[in-house]
Write a protein that holds these residues in place. Structure first.
Motif, short mmCIF file in Angstrom:
data_model
loop_
_atom_site.label_atom_id
_atom_site.label_comp_id
_atom_site.label_asym_id
_atom_site.label_seq_id
_atom_site.Cartn_x
_atom_site.Cartn_y
_atom_site.Cartn_z
N LEU A 1 0.87 -0.88 0.14
CA LEU A 1 0.14 0.03 0.64
C LEU A 1 0.62 1.45 0.33
CD1 LEU A 1 -3.58 -0.62 2.30
CD2 LEU A 1 -3.12 -0.72 -0.15
N SER A 2 1.79 1.02 0.40
CA SER A 2 2.91 2.19 0.39
C SER A 2 3.97 2.68 -0.78
CB SER A 2 3.87 2.44 1.25
OG SER A 2 4.99 0.96 0.83
N ASN A 3 2.98 2.26 -2.04
CA ASN A 3 3.12 2.04 -3.50
C ASN A 3 2.09 2.59 -3.73
OD1 ASN A 3 6.35 1.06 -3.80
ND2 ASN A 3 5.28 -0.53 -2.50
N VAL A 4 0.74 2.97 -3.18
CA VAL A 4 -0.84 2.67 -4.19
C VAL A 4 -0.73 4.68 -4.67
CG1 VAL A 4 -2.72 1.95 -4.59
CG2 VAL A 4 -0.85 0.06 -3.59
N PRO A 5 -0.53 4.90 -5.14
CA PRO A 5 -1.37 6.55 -5.44
C PRO A 5 -2.84 6.10 -4.44
CG PRO A 5 -0.51 5.92 -7.54
CD PRO A 5 -0.40 4.64 -6.38
N ASP A 6 -3.74 5.72 -5.48
CA ASP A 6 -5.50 5.79 -5.00
C ASP A 6 -4.87 5.30 -3.45
OD1 ASP A 6 -6.78 5.50 -6.79
OD2 ASP A 6 -5.79 4.25 -7.56
N PHE A 7 -3.90 5.11 -2.32
CA PHE A 7 -4.28 4.57 -1.00
C PHE A 7 -3.81 6.54 -0.13
CE2 PHE A 7 -1.36 4.12 3.03
CZ PHE A 7 -2.29 4.10 3.63
#
Length: 690
Positions: free
Chosen positions: A661-667
């Protein structure tokens, strides 16, 4: 999968979802909003004292974890174990009903299940018999007098699921997926993985010492004096340490090309193991193989050297220890408790044994899994559910195809091959279309251990019988009542057992699409499909053959992006001085990340996302990520955490949430993650693969 690994071939074949969770139920209709008296499937687990951008795993799951400490008989506790308890209750009823059936026809499902259950639950019979169910094999070990007779017994023990010296299997040839081939693989260790013999961390050192003491006590129970038992334990540990030294590290076992070494059995004998006449030995198993696939040739060279210099009494003790540890759980309480003390308590931190009925069900699943599965799906999994998840697979497949088209780092030529492979992925949902024939398996009431030996021998001989026959691409490696899923590269297939779609305490129509798309579409379906395109799976083509279908430039760009993820996970340190192995866990980490990205794309096509209405105070996209975190809701004891870090290719549950999740823009957008928070990464340091 989730908490307990299923019985899979000893050589790595499938890429499973192993961890501490279970897939969820797909909502056929939009869920009603929770009321003051109706719990919400995700909101009630949230720890509002934690900020999402600081530690999303603890934010999403913390309240539940605080309220549900690990029970003393468990090494971990989370949604996977709660689901397992529901499964156990259903399987127990099936077993007790079968045991109560009067005059069950010999050889029928009811007779096999009933007799297995009755015998497994008979502690008094097991205590009365003691070690005697193993007397035949122990006598053959006693008769070992040289290398040749040692190999006679080693090959006999392989048929019983005991793996002295090495592992073998009959599986698809990685480069000819329509051919069944003999595979030989490093093995023969009593500790979970080779690094356990060398790692200097104090917790691992304590495990090594405890293992020697476990061997010491086992040899005493087998009749040796204390001094003799202590000496035997020390020598067996030395032999296993030498085997570990010539074994490849965990990360190196994930390179399919380097672990594919095809040769004639005679060449294996001549070049690597002169003591083992492989043509003769394989013929004894009715395997007239003209070629074998050797995973690690240097291991077999090392084995040859050890066979030449190890005293015969040490080899006898080594075989005794492995035989007893394999079957101790099915023997009298003294052997059972000794085995648990090391493998359950020391390695995994369990304070006490699980109830006997649960242990009996675990064994019954291992021995008669597909027989139980036939009954389980008839009673608990509808055809409508099967079709529902078939449709969800197709939604994820479509989203993945669209994502491939948008990649800016992949050439048109490789994209075309990727589309070809994606379109060819076979989906298996719920349960097999054709059930395995167990008619030749004999189950009786002689002893618990005898039933397990019969079942293991039957399974091994069934595997051997596949050699020379057409590949059965309809076969399953997991039972329907397994809460797990897997991708098989040789079949280019994803397999989603029925139990994977359970959420305890909720019916399908009580769960909104947002949660389901995070919980199932991302963490299970998208994860498994992505395995076909991770660092290992990407090396197999649409037909399941190990062949390079990438341009050189695209492969280099893929590796460059994958290396970013390796570096990220290598930096995580769940225990002091023990980091996650970023190389060994790379495939699973790529699959987690890819599953999330594909799941987001698919979810954005749903009505719930488009309406944007909040449920329990959270937006649809927030609930998607909460649903994903719910899939990894788990906590584990330090002992099991250490074991997993050294021997498992899956990262611990917490890092399977926070890491990808630390790589997911939407997060970042959904939870307003800001620079300076622990989960924030600069945009140019984020993973960008799928």
């Amino acid at each position: 999968m989730k908490a307990i690994l299923p019985t899979l071939p000893r050589r790595l074949l499938v890429l499973a979802l192993a961890a501490a969770s279970v897939g969820g139920a797909y909502a056929a209709t939009t869920a009603p909003a929770p009321t003051a008296t109706t719990p919400d499937v995700v909101a009630d687990h949230i720890d509002t004292s934690v900020k999402p951008g600081d530690d999303f795993f603890e934010f999403a799951n913390g309240a539940w974890l605080k309220a549900h400490p690990i029970p003393p008989e468990e090494s971990q506790w989370g949604i996977g174990q709660v689901v397992q308890d529901e499964l156990y209750a259903k399987l127990r009823k099936i077993s007790e009903d079968a045991a109560a059936t009067k005059n069950a026809a010999p050889g029928s499902d009811e007779q096999k299940i009933g007799d297995f259950w009755t015998t497994a639950m008979d502690q008094a019979l097991a205590d009365k018999l003691g070690i005697t169910p193993l007397n035949g094999e122990l006598a053959r070990i006693d008769a070992v007098h040289d290398v040749n007779s040692a190999l006679d017994e080693a090959f006999a023990l392989q048929l019983l699921g005991v793996g002295p010296f090495f592992d073998f299997s009959v599986q698809q040839d990685e480069k000819q997926s329509d051919v069944m081939a003999v595979h030989l693989w490093q093995g023969g260790l009593g500790l979970p993985e080779r690094d356990y013999y060398f790692n200097k961390e104090k917790g691992v050192a304590k495990v090594r010492d405890a293992y020697v003491e476990h061997l010491h006590r086992t040899f005493r129970m087998l009749g040796k004096s204390d001094a003799e038992a202590a000496n035997s334990a020390k020598q067996v540990m030395a032999l296993e340490t030498a085997l570990a030294k010539v074994s490849r590290p965990l990360a190196d076992l994930r390179d399919p090309e380097k672990n594919y070494n095809k040769m004639a059995p005679a060449d294996l004998t001549t070049k690597y193991t002169p003591a083992i006449a492989w043509n003769t030995r394989l013929a004894g198993w009715k395997l007239p193989a003209s070629t074998v696939i050797v995973g690690q040739p240097e291991f077999f060279s090392g084995l040859q050297a050890l066979l030449a210099k190890t005293p015969t009494p040490v080899i006898r003790d080594y075989m005794r220890a492995h035989l007893v540890d394999t079957y101790a759980s099915y023997l009298s309480a003294d052997f059972d408790n000794e085995h648990f003390d090391f493998y359950g308590h020391t390695l995994n931190g369990q304070a006490e044994q699980k109830p006997r009925w649960k242990r009996a069900l675990r064994a019954e699943n291992k021995a008669l899994g597909m027989i139980l599965g036939r009954i389980y799906v008839k009673d608990y999994f509808s055809e409508a559910s099967k079709q529902r998840y078939n449709a969800m697979v197709e939604a994820i497949r479509t989203a993945y195809g669209e994502r491939i088209d948008k990649l800016d780092w992949m050439s048109p030529a490789t994209k075309a091959k990727a589309h070809e492979k994606l379109a060819a992925v076979t989906k298996k949902v719920g349960y097999p279309d054709k059930w395995k024939d167990y008619s030749k398996l004999t189950i009786g009431r002689t002893s618990y251990a005898q039933n397990m030996m019969n079942a293991t021998r039957w399974q091994t001989e069934d595997m051997i019988s596949k050699f020379g026959k057409p590949v059965d691409r309809n076969e399953w490696e997991m039972t329907p009542q397994t809460y797990n899923a897997y991708y098989n590269p040789s079949n280019n297939e994803i397999v989603l057992p029925a139990a994977q779609f359970m959420i305890p305490g909720f019916a399908d129509n009580q769960i909104d699409d947002a949660v389901v798309y995070g919980y199932v579409a991302a963490s299970t379906i998208g994860h498994e499909i992505t395995h076909g395109f991770d660092d290992e799976g990407r090396q197999y083509d649409a037909k399941g053959n190990l062949v390079d279908w990438w341009t050189k430039e695209d492969a280099a760009r893929f590796k460059q992006r994958a290396d970013v993820m390796v570096k990220q996970f290598n930096a995580y340190e769940p225990l002091p001085s023990i980091h996650i192995n970023g190389e060994a866990s790379l495939g699973e980490n790529i699959a987690d990340f890819g599953g999330i990205m594909i799941g987001i794309d698919a979810f954005k096509k749903t009505e719930q996302y488009k309406k944007g209405e909040k449920i329990a105070g959270y937006t649809p996209m927030q609930r998607f990520f909460l649903g994903y975190a719910l899939g990894w809701l788990s906590q584990e004891r330090e002992e099991q955490l250490r074991t997993g870090l050294l021997s498992d290719v899956h990262a611990p549950a917490k890092w399977r949430v926070n890491g990808p999740l630390s790589n997911v823009p939407d997060f970042y957008e959904a939870f307003d993650v800001k620079q300076g928070q622990p989960m924030w990464r600069p945009e140019n340091q984020r993973v960008k693969i799928w």
